[in-house]
Scaffold this motif. Structure first.
Motif, short mmCIF file in Angstrom:
data_model
loop_
_atom_site.label_atom_id
_atom_site.label_comp_id
_atom_site.label_asym_id
_atom_site.label_seq_id
_atom_site.Cartn_x
_atom_site.Cartn_y
_atom_site.Cartn_z
N GLY A 52 -9.70 25.61 -15.69
CA GLY A 52 -9.32 24.86 -14.49
C GLY A 52 -9.81 23.42 -14.54
O GLY A 52 -9.10 22.50 -14.14
N GLY A 53 -11.03 23.22 -15.05
CA GLY A 53 -11.57 21.86 -15.17
C GLY A 53 -10.81 21.02 -16.17
O GLY A 53 -10.55 19.83 -15.93
N ILE A 54 -10.43 21.62 -17.30
CA ILE A 54 -9.67 20.89 -18.31
C ILE A 54 -8.31 20.46 -17.75
O ILE A 54 -7.86 19.33 -17.97
CB ILE A 54 -9.49 21.74 -19.58
CG1 ILE A 54 -10.84 21.92 -20.29
CG2 ILE A 54 -8.47 21.12 -20.53
CD1 ILE A 54 -10.80 22.89 -21.45
N ILE A 55 -7.65 21.36 -17.02
CA ILE A 55 -6.35 21.04 -16.42
C ILE A 55 -6.48 19.85 -15.47
O ILE A 55 -5.68 18.91 -15.50
CB ILE A 55 -5.79 22.27 -15.67
CG1 ILE A 55 -5.39 23.35 -16.69
CG2 ILE A 55 -4.59 21.88 -14.80
CD1 ILE A 55 -5.00 24.66 -16.05
N MET A 56 -7.51 19.86 -14.65
CA MET A 56 -7.74 18.76 -13.71
C MET A 56 -8.00 17.45 -14.45
O MET A 56 -7.41 16.41 -14.11
CB MET A 56 -8.94 19.09 -12.80
CG MET A 56 -9.37 17.94 -11.91
SD MET A 56 -10.87 18.26 -10.96
CE MET A 56 -12.09 18.38 -12.27
N ILE A 57 -8.87 17.48 -15.45
CA ILE A 57 -9.26 16.26 -16.16
C ILE A 57 -8.08 15.65 -16.90
O ILE A 57 -7.85 14.43 -16.86
CB ILE A 57 -10.41 16.55 -17.15
CG1 ILE A 57 -11.69 16.89 -16.36
CG2 ILE A 57 -10.67 15.37 -18.07
CD1 ILE A 57 -12.79 17.47 -17.23
N VAL A 58 -7.28 16.49 -17.57
CA VAL A 58 -6.12 15.99 -18.33
C VAL A 58 -5.10 15.34 -17.40
O VAL A 58 -4.61 14.23 -17.66
CB VAL A 58 -5.47 17.13 -19.14
CG1 VAL A 58 -4.14 16.69 -19.73
CG2 VAL A 58 -6.40 17.59 -20.26
N CYS A 59 -4.77 16.01 -16.30
CA CYS A 59 -3.80 15.45 -15.35
C CYS A 59 -4.34 14.17 -14.71
O CYS A 59 -3.59 13.19 -14.54
CB CYS A 59 -3.46 16.47 -14.28
SG CYS A 59 -2.52 17.90 -14.87
N ALA A 60 -5.62 14.16 -14.37
CA ALA A 60 -6.21 12.97 -13.77
C ALA A 60 -6.22 11.80 -14.74
O ALA A 60 -6.01 10.64 -14.34
CB ALA A 60 -7.64 13.27 -13.31
N TYR A 61 -6.41 12.07 -16.03
CA TYR A 61 -6.41 11.01 -17.04
C TYR A 61 -5.03 10.34 -17.11
O TYR A 61 -4.92 9.11 -17.19
CB TYR A 61 -6.79 11.58 -18.41
CG TYR A 61 -6.81 10.53 -19.51
CD1 TYR A 61 -7.96 9.79 -19.76
CD2 TYR A 61 -5.67 10.27 -20.28
CE1 TYR A 61 -7.98 8.83 -20.75
CE2 TYR A 61 -5.68 9.30 -21.27
CZ TYR A 61 -6.84 8.58 -21.51
OH TYR A 61 -6.85 7.63 -22.49
N VAL A 62 -3.98 11.15 -17.09
CA VAL A 62 -2.62 10.59 -17.16
C VAL A 62 -2.33 9.75 -15.91
O VAL A 62 -1.77 8.65 -16.00
CB VAL A 62 -1.57 11.71 -17.31
CG1 VAL A 62 -0.16 11.12 -17.31
CG2 VAL A 62 -1.81 12.48 -18.60
N PHE A 63 -2.73 10.24 -14.75
CA PHE A 63 -2.52 9.46 -13.53
C PHE A 63 -3.40 8.21 -13.50
O PHE A 63 -3.04 7.19 -12.91
CB PHE A 63 -2.75 10.31 -12.29
CG PHE A 63 -1.58 11.16 -11.91
CD1 PHE A 63 -0.37 10.57 -11.57
CD2 PHE A 63 -1.66 12.54 -11.90
CE1 PHE A 63 0.74 11.33 -11.23
CE2 PHE A 63 -0.56 13.31 -11.56
CZ PHE A 63 0.64 12.71 -11.23
#
Length: 450
Positions: A52-63
């Motif tokens: 769950g943390g990896i999903i959040m971090i990856v999406c936040a990086y793109v945004f």
């Protein structure tokens, strides 16, 4: 009345908004569910928090990459509009304003009331909890509508406060658990209870989605953030990394406080039980007061986004009554009419949450779904076209930012959608029916205006 928001928030408010909205009720509210979903399998539960943390971090990086290039009214709506045009931007904005913001805000009002009732020894699903939830909802709205600067300061203050119980449990709970053997026992005990889900890991990851969600709401103050193209990416990147690390350490410390079986039976008092075990009854009570403040800080951050939801559409002359909803109060510099509509919808969704999830017999039959999780998964599905268009259109970005990170973000979003289908089953279908009705109405309102 005027029609432009002023630059009134700095980097610390943005970081506090990311950390403050994400950290709050979810890590306490869902820790027990993650453990229950995996049948008490602690390593699998920690894996769910990591995924769950990896999903959040990856999406936040793109945004965060998008935030360096686009700055208008409301970050995620801006990015959707830049990637796929005004129609998709409106589609995302309407969903955020009509479903996403108010559903999460209403759930957070109840969760804040729930932990207040736990602290006071009251019923968490009775009239006491709902009355307190309504009070918290109105109080949070009043704070944001009457004094947005004070709301920003409250967000920073509660962010600092809410880190205290998590950090203490992460450190002290781990040390205590290693010294008395409980942590090792919990790690090695494996599955200790019946698992009802076909895929316990998927169910656990979807549960963590609620705990990790909220970072995207920080983009709602894009137009009010000083040097947004620099400060918003910093806030998204630092905030999400910090949250993921703290959650994993907290969950580990929690496992050192009490055995998995005790935690699973603790129900809504599970977190209080763990704190009292490690820090004594008095210390546990004091720290649990911090937990309640933590939930209120999250509610405040969500309300900051909720009050600006319809304004982000009206500022583009889209949606219902844009001339009314884009008016800014000259004294408070807040979109007052948008705020009123936002809190009204939050009240409607609070009523729905009670009838669908807290009554012995659900009021809405098969249309009763968990409004704390499915809207979150929906927004991940909406990210996918944006990430695809970043790969297709943003030619000035280097290879990693243009292709690798958006591709990983797409994979993460697809995983979340599949996990939600496994976790919620037929409820997803009935949720989608309600979703389609609301979205079609939103598109009709916009088309009629045009």
């Amino acid at each position: 009345m005027e029609n432009e928001l002023q630059k009134k928030y700095g980097l610390m408010t943005a970081i506090a908004m990311v950390i403050g909205i994400v950290i709050g009720s979810g890590v306490f509210f869902k820790a027990e569910k993650v453990l229950t979903a995996t049948g008490g399998n602690l390593p699998q539960g920690i894996l769910a928090w990591i995924i769950g943390g990896i999903i959040m971090i990856v999406c936040a990086y793109v945004f965060a990459t998008m935030a360096t290039r686009y700055e208008k009214v409301n970050g995620v709506v801006d990015y959707a509009e830049a990637a796929l045009g005004s129609t998709y931007g409106y589609f995302v904005g309407w969903f955020m304003a009509a479903i996403y913001y108010p559903t999460l805000t209403s759930v957070l009002a109840w969760v804040s009331a729930r932990y207040t009732c736990v602290l006071l020894g009251w019923n968490i699903v009775g009239g006491e909890a709902m009355a307190i939830a309504g009070f918290f909802l109105v109080g949070s709205y009043a704070l944001n509508a009457l004094s947005p600067n004070l709301a920003g300061k409250f967000q920073v203050s509660t962010t600092v406060i809410k880190i205290i119980p998590l950090a203490l449990m992460a450190v002290v709970g781990t040390i205590v658990g290693l010294s008395n053997g409980i942590l090792v026992s919990n790690f090695t005990s494996g599955v200790i209870a019946e698992v009802t889900s076909n895929n316990p890991l998927f169910t656990a990851v979807v549960a963590t989605a609620f705990a990790y969600e909220g970072w995207i709401i920080a983009t709602s103050i894009n137009a009010e953030l000083k040097d947004a193209k620099k400060n918003l990416p910093l806030a998204l990147t630092f905030g999400t990394l910090f949250v993921a690390l703290l959650y994993i350490l907290y969950y580990t410390g929690l496992a050192g406080a009490v055995s998995n079986s005790v935690m699973m039976k603790g129900g809504e008092a599970g977190a209080k039980l763990a704190f009292s075990t490690v820090f004594s009854n008095l210390g546990g009570t004091v720290l649990f007061v911090f937990v309640v403040i933590s939930c209120l800080g999250t509610l405040n951050g969500l309300m900051m986004g909720c009050t600006r939801g319809f304004y982000s559409l009206a500022a583009r002359d889209m949606g219902p009554a844009p001339k009314v909803l884009k008016c800014i109060d000259v004294n408070t510099n807040m979109p007052t009419n948008s705020s009123i509509l936002g809190v009204l919808l939050s009240g409607v969704w609070l009523l729905y949450f009670f009838g669908a999830n807290l009554t012995p017999v659900p009021w809405f039959g098969p249309f009763s779904f968990d409004s704390s999780e499915l809207p979150i998964v929906t927004i991940y599905a909406m990210y996918i076209p944006i990430f695809i268009m970043i790969m297709a259109k943003e030619k000035s970005l280097h290879f990693v930012k243009r292709f690798i990170m958006p591709f990983l973000a797409i994979c993460a979003c697809v995983f979340m959608v599949i996990a939600a289908i496994y976790a919620h089953g037929k409820a997803v279908l009935f949720y989608l029916i309600i979703f389609c009705v609301i979205m079609i109405f939103g598109m009709m309102v916009n088309s009629k205006k045009k």
